[in-house]
Each structure stands twice: as C-alpha cells, then as structure tokens.
Scaffold this active site. Structure first.
Site, PDB file in Angstrom:
ATOM      1  N   ASP A  47      76.327  44.911  17.710  1.00  0.00           N
ATOM      2  CA  ASP A  47      77.201  45.847  18.414  1.00  0.00           C
ATOM      3  C   ASP A  47      77.051  45.841  19.928  1.00  0.00           C
ATOM      4  O   ASP A  47      77.744  46.597  20.610  1.00  0.00           O
ATOM      5  CB  ASP A  47      77.005  47.261  17.854  1.00  0.00           C
ATOM      6  CG  ASP A  47      77.673  47.403  16.492  1.00  0.00           C
ATOM      7  OD1 ASP A  47      78.756  46.805  16.311  1.00  0.00           O
ATOM      8  OD2 ASP A  47      77.126  48.091  15.624  1.00  0.00           O
ATOM      9  N   ASP A 102      84.718  44.093  11.320  1.00  0.00           N
ATOM     10  CA  ASP A 102      84.571  44.829  12.580  1.00  0.00           C
ATOM     11  C   ASP A 102      84.025  43.936  13.702  1.00  0.00           C
ATOM     12  O   ASP A 102      84.276  44.164  14.888  1.00  0.00           O
ATOM     13  CB  ASP A 102      83.583  46.007  12.428  1.00  0.00           C
ATOM     14  CG  ASP A 102      83.702  46.768  11.119  1.00  0.00           C
ATOM     15  OD1 ASP A 102      84.020  46.139  10.088  1.00  0.00           O
ATOM     16  OD2 ASP A 102      83.451  47.983  11.114  1.00  0.00           O
TER      17      ASP A 102
END
Ligand SMILES: *[C@@H]1O[C@H](CO)[C@@H](O)[C@H](O)[C@H]1NC(C)=O
Ligand SMILES: *[C@@H]1O[C@H](CO)[C@@H](O)[C@H](O)[C@H]1NC(C)=O
Ligand SMILES: *[C@@H]1O[C@H](CO)[C@@H](O)[C@H](O)[C@H]1NC(C)=O
Ligand SMILES: *[C@@H]1O[C@H](CO)[C@@H](O)[C@H](O)[C@H]1NC(C)=O
Ligand SMILES: *[C@@H]1O[C@H](CO)[C@@H](O)[C@H](O)[C@H]1NC(C)=O
Ligand SMILES: *[C@@H]1O[C@H](CO)[C@@H](O)[C@H](O)[C@H]1NC(C)=O
Length: 386
Positions: A109, A168
C-alpha cells in the site's frame, strides 16, 4: 467543441442540473476548513467519518494502512484550487511527516500512501526531495515483485508457496510508473506493465467484472485459487475494487498508451456505469441478492468517487460521452440530498459525503471515507481543468 458536448449532456442526463465543479470545490474548502481544527496534521490522519461524530476517526501518519496518503492529497488539491498558502503549509506538514513510509516493505500500500502525499506534492512543487522519496518508495515496492508470477505481492502469507495478489493493487502501480519516469529506471516500468498484464489476464472476467483475490504458487507461477475476501462471494463483483480497476487501469493507460490496456479500462468502466443503479452509486457488491435475507444493502459512494476519477480521464482520452455522462451522474448524486455530508441537521462530520463502505463484513458502511473525499476532489479539479 467541449461546450457543445456539455450542453448535450445537460439535456440528456436527468441527474445533471447545474453541475459546476467550482461550487463543489468551494464546499470541500468549507468542510475541510472545519475538519483541520480537529486533526493533528502531521501526527494523525483521518480515515472514517461517522455521520453524527464531529471529528474524523484517525490513524497514525506512519503506518502500513492504505489510507494515510489521502489527507495530504486533499490538502494539496485544496492548495492547488485556492492558491492559498495556508493549505500549502498544511499539505507540506502532512506530507513530510509521512517520509518514513518510503521504506515500509511489509505491504503493497505504499503506492497509495506515497502518491497521495509526495506524488501530489511533487506534481505541484517540483521539490526534488519529494522526487527522491517517490523513487526510493518505488524501489521498496519493487522488492515485492516476483518475476515468476509477474506481479508485486499484495498480502503476505505465512503458508509456503502462496503469493497473493488483489485487484486493488492496480492502484499501487502508479508509484512504479512514476518512480520509473522520475529516475529513468525502466525495470520499475516493466514491473508495472507486467503486473497490469497479469491483472487483465487473471483478475478480469469475460464481462469485465473481477475476482478480488488471485492466489499464485510463487515457485511455479501457476494460479492456485481465485476468491474474495471483501466482496459478497467468490463469484461476485465487489464494487470498491471495480472502482480501483477503473481508476488503476486508466492510470496504467496514461503511462503506457497501450491499446489493450485502454480496452480493459473501458471494459471495467462500462461495467461500472451499466450495472450501477440509476443514480450511479453502486451497492457495496454488484451481486448481493436483493432478497429477504439481505434486508439492508448499503451503497458504496467511495467506490463511485474512485471510479469517477477514472471516468473523467477516460473521457479525455477517448472523447466518448458515455464516460462524461457516467462521471456527471456520480458527482451529481454525491452532491445531492441522498449522500451529502450536510444533507441532514443531525449530520455533523466535516466531510463531503457519506455512504462509503470499506467493509460490509466488518460493519464499516454508510460513513464518510477519506479516500472517497480524495477522489471526489481530485475528479473535480480534473473536470475543471478540462
Ligand atoms: C524489508 O526490510 C527489512 C529491513 O530493512 C529487511 O530485513 C527485509 O529483508 C525486507 N523484506 C523484503 C521482502 O525485501
Ligand atoms: C532499478 O530498479 C530495480 C528494481 O527496484 C533495482 O533493482 C535496480 O537497482 C534499479 N537500478 C538502478 C540503476 O537504480
Ligand atoms: C504485456 O502484454 C503485452 C500485450 O500482450 C505484451 O506486448 C507485453 O510484452 C507484455 N509485457 C510484459 C512486461 O509482460
Ligand atoms: C508449487 O509449485 C511447486 C513447483 O511446481 C511445487 O513443487 C509445489 O508443490 C507447489 N506448491 C503448492 C502449495 O501447490
Ligand atoms: C435465507 O437463508 C436461509 C438460511 O441460510 C435459507 O435457507 C434460505 O433459502 C434463504 N432465502 C433466500 C431467499 O435465499
Ligand atoms: C446513507 O447513510 C445514512 C446514514 O449514514 C443513511 O441514513 C442513508 O439511508 C444512506 N443513504 C443511502 C442512499 O443509502
């Protein structure tokens, strides 16, 4: 030319009355002027905004959570929009406090985090220190790349051979593309293209919905399993990641200009537009049955805002009105009585809109989400600049 198209859209879309990005950005300035009083900028970052709370839930600035880049990002956009240096100072404080994220290698992330903060900071200031952070962070993310699989690892697994990639993760590739552009290191670019290729091949279905999770065998590179963690079912289409794909594939097209990536971006975008309800805001999963066992099915406004940021850029690339109409429908709805964060007197949260869902399974829904607000502001700035 654009004016004519705009008029056409105004006439044919029932949701579009007098959408001006300016008013909406003014609203963002108003809400965030309130929000910053409660946020320890440079120490904490907002994450979730519960409708009747007066302040956002927050996270520490240096963490592996995907959401900490969005607040600095919003501050940079508000500075860009207003040219007011109060926003710039806040943005610098919020951004520079996150510098240590460039070394965090335990999660994928850092793409979200670094591009929201340093990515926007570099875009607006051309500060060379920020460029260095982006390049270092890209090389950190690159340590998670496995050439056998052709992807960067998303979630870590303790089980032998398991290499987990989630849809994602398309959003983190912008860091590799930008790190490559800034440093001239082609390896980073090739990794991002390879990851994009595998996502298109393994995550996307024939109808351009997606599997959220693909588990590979990291030794052989073979697919072991396709399933969901955050969606309704393995076979279903989770709205939030569909939004990530619209935005992420469009970004990959921006850097590569490859036709097959544009086709994939258009495919997921059309799915998002065509399968969403009439107001453009999807339920949290496209395939939750609307039956007596599912009495309350929340929307996911933040998925819609994310998709909108891809739709407006896709419109710029293709000049296909479908994307502009889809974009406007989402933005009008988010700015209307059903979603806006000031729609009812009992709502106190200084956010832009409610009804985001991060995890229906963990009961996090119908709240403001910092990333929803970020993509809303980003989309409108883009729209105004067009
Ligand atoms: C992550 O960083 C730590 C500390 O710098 C290092 O020991 C570890 O090997 C790194 N992990 C990966 C996957 O590169
Ligand atoms: C280019 O990036 C790769 C992947 O991070 C790295 O291994 C390599 O050292 C980099 N090359 C240079 C010249 O920095
Ligand atoms: C990605 O896919 C395209 C189209 O199939 C192909 O030309 C390209 O070589 C692939 N690149 C990588 C790095 O896998
Ligand atoms: C992964 O692939 C390797 C090489 O083909 C094989 O030896 C191993 O058993 C596989 N692991 C699993 C968990 O299937
Ligand atoms: C609702 O759930 C129950 C228990 O799992 C199941 O037996 C029933 O068939 C479900 N009803 C519908 C409409 O799916
Ligand atoms: C949005 O969320 C609020 C509470 O946060 C809820 O009362 C309302 O029904 C939701 N709206 C929609 C359209 O789901």
């Amino acid at each position: 030319m654009f004016i004519n198209k705009l008029l056409l859209v105004l006439i044919i879309s029932p949701f579009v009355a007098a959408l001006t990005g300016k008013e909406l950005l003014d609203f963002a300035v108003k809400q965030y002027t309130k929000a910053v009083h409660e946020i320890k900028t440079g120490v904490r970052c907002p994450s979730i905004g519960r409708p009747t709370a007066t302040a956002w839930d927050t996270l520490p600035v240096v963490t592996s959570d995907f959401r900490v880049g969005f607040y600095p990002g919003i501050l940079w956009y508000l500075y860009e929009y207003t040219n007011d240096k109060t926003w710039k100072e806040l943005a610098i404080t919020a951004t520079e406090a996150e510098a240590d994220i460039q070394y965090i290698n335990r999660t994928h992330d850092i793409g979200f985090d670094i591009m929201g903060s340093f990515g926007n900071g570099y875009r607006l200031t051309k500060n060379e220190k920020y460029s260095k952070v982006i390049v270092t962070a890209a090389n950190t993310l690159a340590t998670r790349f496995n050439p056998k699989v052709g992807c960067t690892r998303s979630w870590n697994s303790k089980k032998p051979d398991q290499f987990i990639v989630i849809a994602d993760n398309m959003m983190n590739l912008e860091l590799l593309f930008e790190g490559s552009r800034l440093s001239g290191n082609k390896t980073l670019y090739d990794m991002a293209v390879s990851h994009t290729n595998v996502t298109i091949r393994e995550h996307l279905r024939a109808d351009y919905s997606h599997y959220q999770v693909v588990m590979f065998n990291e030794t052989s590179g073979h697919v072991m399993k396709k399933y969901t963690v955050d969606g309704y079912a393995d076979h279903s289409c989770w709205s939030q990641a569909q939004g990530w794909l619209v935005s992420g594939l469009t970004t990959a097209y921006r850097y590569t200009r490859a036709e097959y990536i544009l086709r994939a971006a258009e495919g997921v975008a059309k799915y998002f537009i065509d399968k969403s309800p009439a107001d453009g805001i999807p339920y949290w999963d496209y395939d939750v049955p609307h039956d007596s066992n599912h009495t309350y099915i929340p929307r996911d406004s933040s998925a819609a805002a994310t998709a909108a940021s891809g739709l407006i850029e896709l419109y710029e690339f293709t000049k296909n009105d479908k994307y502009l109409i889809g974009f406007k429908r989402i933005m009008e709805s988010l700015n209307g009585d059903r979603y806006r964060a000031d729609a009812k007197p009992e709502y106190k949260i200084p956010a832009l809109f409610l009804n985001g869902t991060t995890s229906f399974k963990k009961s996090i829904y119908d709240t403001a989400m910092i990333f929803g607000d970020y993509y809303y502001v980003k989309s409108f700035k883009y729209y105004l600049d067009l």
